[in-house]
Design a protein around this motif. Structure first.
Motif, PDB file in Angstrom:
ATOM      1  N   ARG A  39       0.841  -1.203   0.000  1.00 37.16           N
ATOM      2  CA  ARG A  39       0.000   0.000   0.000  1.00 37.16           C
ATOM      3  C   ARG A  39       0.872   1.247   0.000  1.00 37.16           C
ATOM      4  NH1 ARG A  39      -2.497   4.000   2.328  1.00 37.16           N
ATOM      5  NH2 ARG A  39      -4.757   4.205   2.232  1.00 37.16           N
ATOM      6  N   ILE A  42       2.548   1.797  -3.362  1.00 36.76           N
ATOM      7  CA  ILE A  42       1.643   2.386  -4.365  1.00 36.76           C
ATOM      8  C   ILE A  42       1.537   3.890  -4.138  1.00 36.76           C
ATOM      9  CG2 ILE A  42      -0.742   2.512  -5.181  1.00 36.76           C
ATOM     10  CD1 ILE A  42      -0.909  -0.545  -4.650  1.00 36.76           C
ATOM     11  N   GLU A  43       1.363   4.279  -2.881  1.00 34.26           N
ATOM     12  CA  GLU A  43       1.269   5.709  -2.582  1.00 34.26           C
ATOM     13  C   GLU A  43       2.531   6.458  -3.007  1.00 34.26           C
ATOM     14  OE1 GLU A  43       0.404   5.734   1.619  1.00 34.26           O
ATOM     15  OE2 GLU A  43      -1.757   5.854   1.241  1.00 34.26           O
ATOM     16  N   GLN A  92      -6.351  -7.926  -8.384  1.00 33.45           N
ATOM     17  CA  GLN A  92      -6.917  -6.692  -8.944  1.00 33.45           C
ATOM     18  C   GLN A  92      -6.165  -5.457  -8.445  1.00 33.45           C
ATOM     19  OE1 GLN A  92      -9.257  -6.314 -11.417  1.00 33.45           O
ATOM     20  NE2 GLN A  92      -8.777  -8.494 -11.543  1.00 33.45           N
ATOM     21  N   ALA A  93      -5.843  -5.438  -7.165  1.00 35.06           N
ATOM     22  CA  ALA A  93      -5.080  -4.312  -6.606  1.00 35.06           C
ATOM     23  C   ALA A  93      -3.739  -4.189  -7.316  1.00 35.06           C
ATOM     24  CB  ALA A  93      -4.878  -4.491  -5.111  1.00 35.06           C
ATOM     25  N   LYS A  96      -4.288  -2.939 -11.025  1.00 30.75           N
ATOM     26  CA  LYS A  96      -4.708  -1.532 -11.078  1.00 30.75           C
ATOM     27  C   LYS A  96      -3.839  -0.606 -10.224  1.00 30.75           C
ATOM     28  CE  LYS A  96      -9.473  -2.886 -11.886  1.00 30.75           C
ATOM     29  NZ  LYS A  96     -10.853  -2.822 -11.391  1.00 30.75           N
ATOM     30  N   LYS A  97      -2.997  -1.196  -9.387  1.00 28.62           N
ATOM     31  CA  LYS A  97      -2.214  -0.433  -8.396  1.00 28.62           C
ATOM     32  C   LYS A  97      -3.168   0.508  -7.649  1.00 28.62           C
ATOM     33  CE  LYS A  97       1.689  -2.348  -9.534  1.00 28.62           C
ATOM     34  NZ  LYS A  97       1.225  -3.594 -10.125  1.00 28.62           N
ATOM     35  N   ASP A  98      -4.198  -0.107  -7.082  1.00 26.40           N
ATOM     36  CA  ASP A  98      -5.320   0.622  -6.475  1.00 26.40           C
ATOM     37  C   ASP A  98      -5.305   0.477  -4.954  1.00 26.40           C
ATOM     38  OD1 ASP A  98      -7.784   1.639  -5.680  1.00 26.40           O
ATOM     39  OD2 ASP A  98      -8.862   0.731  -7.357  1.00 26.40           O
ATOM     40  N   ALA A 100      -7.446   1.715  -2.928  1.00 29.60           N
ATOM     41  CA  ALA A 100      -8.803   1.477  -2.428  1.00 29.60           C
ATOM     42  C   ALA A 100      -9.094  -0.023  -2.293  1.00 29.60           C
ATOM     43  CB  ALA A 100      -9.837   2.140  -3.345  1.00 29.60           C
ATOM     44  N   ILE A 101      -8.597  -0.804  -3.210  1.00 29.43           N
ATOM     45  CA  ILE A 101      -8.796  -2.258  -3.121  1.00 29.43           C
ATOM     46  C   ILE A 101      -8.007  -2.808  -1.932  1.00 29.43           C
ATOM     47  CG2 ILE A 101      -8.477  -4.491  -4.270  1.00 29.43           C
ATOM     48  CD1 ILE A 101      -8.884  -2.991  -6.955  1.00 29.43           C
TER      49      ILE A 101
END
Length: 126
Positions: A39, A42-43, A92-93, A96-98, A100-101
């Protein structure tokens, strides 16, 4: 004499000497840790690190799925579905490099960890 880092030698010996229960707890602890690292990566737009850590957590859940006791009936089915869902969301995370997921799935991963710690305590009569 140590050929490498003494801490790495210690970690390797810890894993080699761990019981099945201790290994499971190490895996779920690692899943939480590496999800948080992913996480943060990604940030920070560190896409390579995020990918590495998310794949690591996916691998942990694959291992958890493979080692489930198939004779545990409904408990097996329920755990398998939870692990499968977490793993699919991690994929999925990663794609998408998301964040939120990850924010959706991290509490589930922490719950898995906490549940296994509770099971461990009860098994020891604590």
């Amino acid at each position: 004499m140590y050929n490498g880092n003494p801490y790495n030698a210690y970690k390797q010996n810890t894993v080699k000497m761990a019981s099945k229960e201790q290994l499971l707890l190490m895996l779920v602890d690692g899943a939480v840790k590496y999800t948080k690292i992913a996480r943060l990566a990604i940030e920070r737009k560190d896409i390579a690190r995020a990918h590495t850590e998310l794949v690591r957590v996916q691998d942990i859940f694959t291992e958890l799925m493979v080692t489930l006791d198939r004779n545990a009936g409904q408990a097996y089915e329920d755990l398998f579905r939870v692990y499968e869902y977490i793993k699919s969301r991690l994929v999925q995370a990663n794609i998408k490099k998301d964040v939120a997921i990850i924010d959706e799935v991290l509490p589930l991963i922490e719950n898995v960890r906490d549940t296994w710690y509770e099971v461990s305590k009860k098994a020891k009569g604590l």
